[in-house]
Write a protein that holds these residues in place. Structure first.
Motif, PDB file in Angstrom:
ATOM      1  N   ARG A 186      -1.667  -2.308 -10.430  1.00 32.83           N
ATOM      2  CA  ARG A 186      -2.972  -2.560 -11.064  1.00 32.83           C
ATOM      3  C   ARG A 186      -3.066  -1.931 -12.459  1.00 32.83           C
ATOM      4  O   ARG A 186      -3.954  -2.300 -13.231  1.00 32.83           O
ATOM      5  N   ILE A 187      -2.171  -1.020 -12.761  1.00 29.75           N
ATOM      6  CA  ILE A 187      -2.113  -0.497 -14.131  1.00 29.75           C
ATOM      7  C   ILE A 187      -1.668  -1.609 -15.072  1.00 29.75           C
ATOM      8  O   ILE A 187      -2.140  -1.726 -16.209  1.00 29.75           O
TER       9      ILE A 187
ATOM     10  N   GLU B 213       9.955  -2.703  -3.713  1.00 28.15           N
ATOM     11  CA  GLU B 213       8.507  -2.606  -3.544  1.00 28.15           C
ATOM     12  C   GLU B 213       7.876  -1.759  -4.658  1.00 28.15           C
ATOM     13  O   GLU B 213       8.537  -0.909  -5.263  1.00 28.15           O
ATOM     14  N   VAL B 214       6.573  -2.011  -4.907  1.00 30.26           N
ATOM     15  CA  VAL B 214       5.806  -1.232  -5.870  1.00 30.26           C
ATOM     16  C   VAL B 214       4.415  -0.998  -5.279  1.00 30.26           C
ATOM     17  O   VAL B 214       3.881  -1.850  -4.575  1.00 30.26           O
ATOM     18  N   SER B 215       3.835   0.163  -5.587  1.00 35.03           N
ATOM     19  CA  SER B 215       2.521   0.486  -5.016  1.00 35.03           C
ATOM     20  C   SER B 215       1.435  -0.346  -5.688  1.00 35.03           C
ATOM     21  O   SER B 215       1.571  -0.776  -6.841  1.00 35.03           O
TER      22      SER B 215
ATOM     23  N   TYR C 165      -4.254  -7.565  -9.297  1.00 35.75           N
ATOM     24  CA  TYR C 165      -3.211  -7.629  -8.266  1.00 35.75           C
ATOM     25  C   TYR C 165      -3.766  -7.179  -6.918  1.00 35.75           C
ATOM     26  O   TYR C 165      -4.605  -6.271  -6.850  1.00 35.75           O
ATOM     27  N   GLU C 166      -3.283  -7.805  -5.819  1.00 39.58           N
ATOM     28  CA  GLU C 166      -3.637  -7.414  -4.455  1.00 39.58           C
ATOM     29  C   GLU C 166      -2.353  -7.161  -3.668  1.00 39.58           C
ATOM     30  O   GLU C 166      -1.274  -7.624  -4.053  1.00 39.58           O
TER      31      GLU C 166
ATOM     32  N   SER D 119       0.842  -1.211   0.000  1.00 35.70           N
ATOM     33  CA  SER D 119       0.000   0.000   0.000  1.00 35.70           C
ATOM     34  C   SER D 119       0.865   1.245   0.000  1.00 35.70           C
ATOM     35  O   SER D 119       0.572   2.234  -0.694  1.00 35.70           O
ATOM     36  N   GLU D 120       1.956   1.216   0.811  1.00 36.98           N
ATOM     37  CA  GLU D 120       2.865   2.361   0.883  1.00 36.98           C
ATOM     38  C   GLU D 120       4.282   1.882   0.569  1.00 36.98           C
ATOM     39  O   GLU D 120       4.797   0.968   1.218  1.00 36.98           O
TER      40      GLU D 120
END
Length: 353
Positions: free
Chosen positions: A81-82, A74-76, A87-88, A66-67
């Motif tokens: 989701r783009i 890491e990726v947001s 993805y979750e 999330s952050e």
């Protein structure tokens, strides 16, 4: 990396008995290290080698969160989701990052890994083969001497005959073919270390098993062995079959079987005696070639008191006590030998007392 490389790995699999999956897993792990070294060690990457074509793909792996705290790892969730709407948070996003210049690095790294794995596998195969042959006999050729150690070529491996395992009067010349007993096989960083012996009683036992078919098939049983390597040995044999002479089977026609073993042990004398469940009879047989008048068994102290004719005393004891010593080892009884006159004198002294 291409289809030819995969074919080469398949050939190695057949020739060296190394699974291609093990080789490819090792190559993939090595390529990850090579990629991080050349293109940034902070990334989390996965390397995949296609099992059919040999093509290499490198994927950058980032956790979907999330952050974002570290964009390299890491990726947001929104950005992920783009790429794919389902993805979750907690999923992993993989992006192919295979560099164009990676082919040469990959080839060099793969070659080093394959060579290393082949060496390791060959050492492991040799170790597995010989560790299962501990307490067995092998034939080898004397290669060289180093610090009194004799190195023996066994074909697939080299073994060592240490000074403590050598027969004192034997000469081991380069090119000599000898039989030896495998005492121990150790795993070391340089490969398996195979320790041989020419003095071990097991060598004599295995030689008889090889030379005498009746021992090999179980008709004759070799009960015990006593050996003073290079000088003299005694073996006790037994047969459950009344029509089979265990001593005669070991001696062989015209003494051929035992003579072959004597020749292999460079002239070591071998006494073959008949084993008996009766300790008195067994002790009497073990003192062969000396004739015995009587044997008195003390079960509490496990001592056999033996009386022999006066003229047989030196023969029963043997040179420097060798015959009596070997008989004691063979039977596992303490043996006290006296001549008839000595026994008679002892009896008279007891009567006087």
């Amino acid at each position: 990396m291409n289809a030819e490389f995969i074919e080469a790995l398949k050939e190695l699999e057949k020739e060296k008995n190394i699974s291609i999956d093990i080789l490819l897993e090792a190559i993939e792990a090595a390529l990850i290290s090579a990629y991080k070294k050349n293109f940034g060690s902070s990334q989390n990457v996965r390397v995949e080698v296609n099992r059919d074509t040999g093509e290499i793909h490198v994927y950058n792996r980032r956790d979907i969160v999330s952050e974002v705290e570290d964009p390299r790892l890491e990726v947001s969730l929104e950005e992920a989701r783009i790429i794919r709407p389902d993805y979750e948070a907690g999923d992993i996003l993989e992006t192919e990052v295979t560099p164009r210049t990676f082919g040469r690095i990959a080839a060099q790294t793969a070659k080093q890994v394959v060579v290393q794995r082949i060496r390791e596998a060959e050492r492991s195969n040799i170790y597995e083969e010989f560790v299962n042959r501990e307490s067995d006999i092998v034939t080898g050729i004397v290669q060289r001497h180093e610090m009194k150690n004799v190195f023996i070529d066994l074909g697939k491996a080299e073994a060592v005959l240490m000074p403590t395992e050598q027969i004192a009067k034997e000469q081991y010349n380069q090119g000599d073919r000898i039989k030896a007993y495998i005492v121990e096989v150790k795993k070391t960083t340089k490969g398996p270390q195979i320790l041989l012996s020419r003095t071990h009683p097991g060598l004599l036992k295995r030689l008889f098993e090889l030379e005498v078919p009746e021992i090999h098939d179980g008709t004759v049983e070799l009960k015990s062995v006593a050996r003073e390597a290079g000088a003299r040995s005694k073996i006790a044999v037994y047969s459950k079959h009344e029509n089979v002479d265990p001593v005669g089977a070991c001696v062989g026609p015209k003494g051929m079987r035992v003579q072959a073993i004597v020749n292999e042990l460079r002239g070591e004398k071998i006494d073959i005696v008949k084993w008996s469940s009766d300790p008195a009879v067994f002790v009497e047989n073990a003192l062969s070639p000396a004739k015995v008048v009587s044997v008195e068994i003390d079960l509490n102290e496990k001592v056999a008191r033996v009386v022999v004719p006066d003229y047989q005393l030196s023969l029963a004891i043997g040179k420097e006590g060798q015959n009596a010593r070997l008989a004691a080892k063979l039977t596992s009884w303490k043996i006290d030998i006296k001549s008839e006159s000595q026994a008679m004198g002892s009896a008279e002294n007891m009567e006087m007392e």
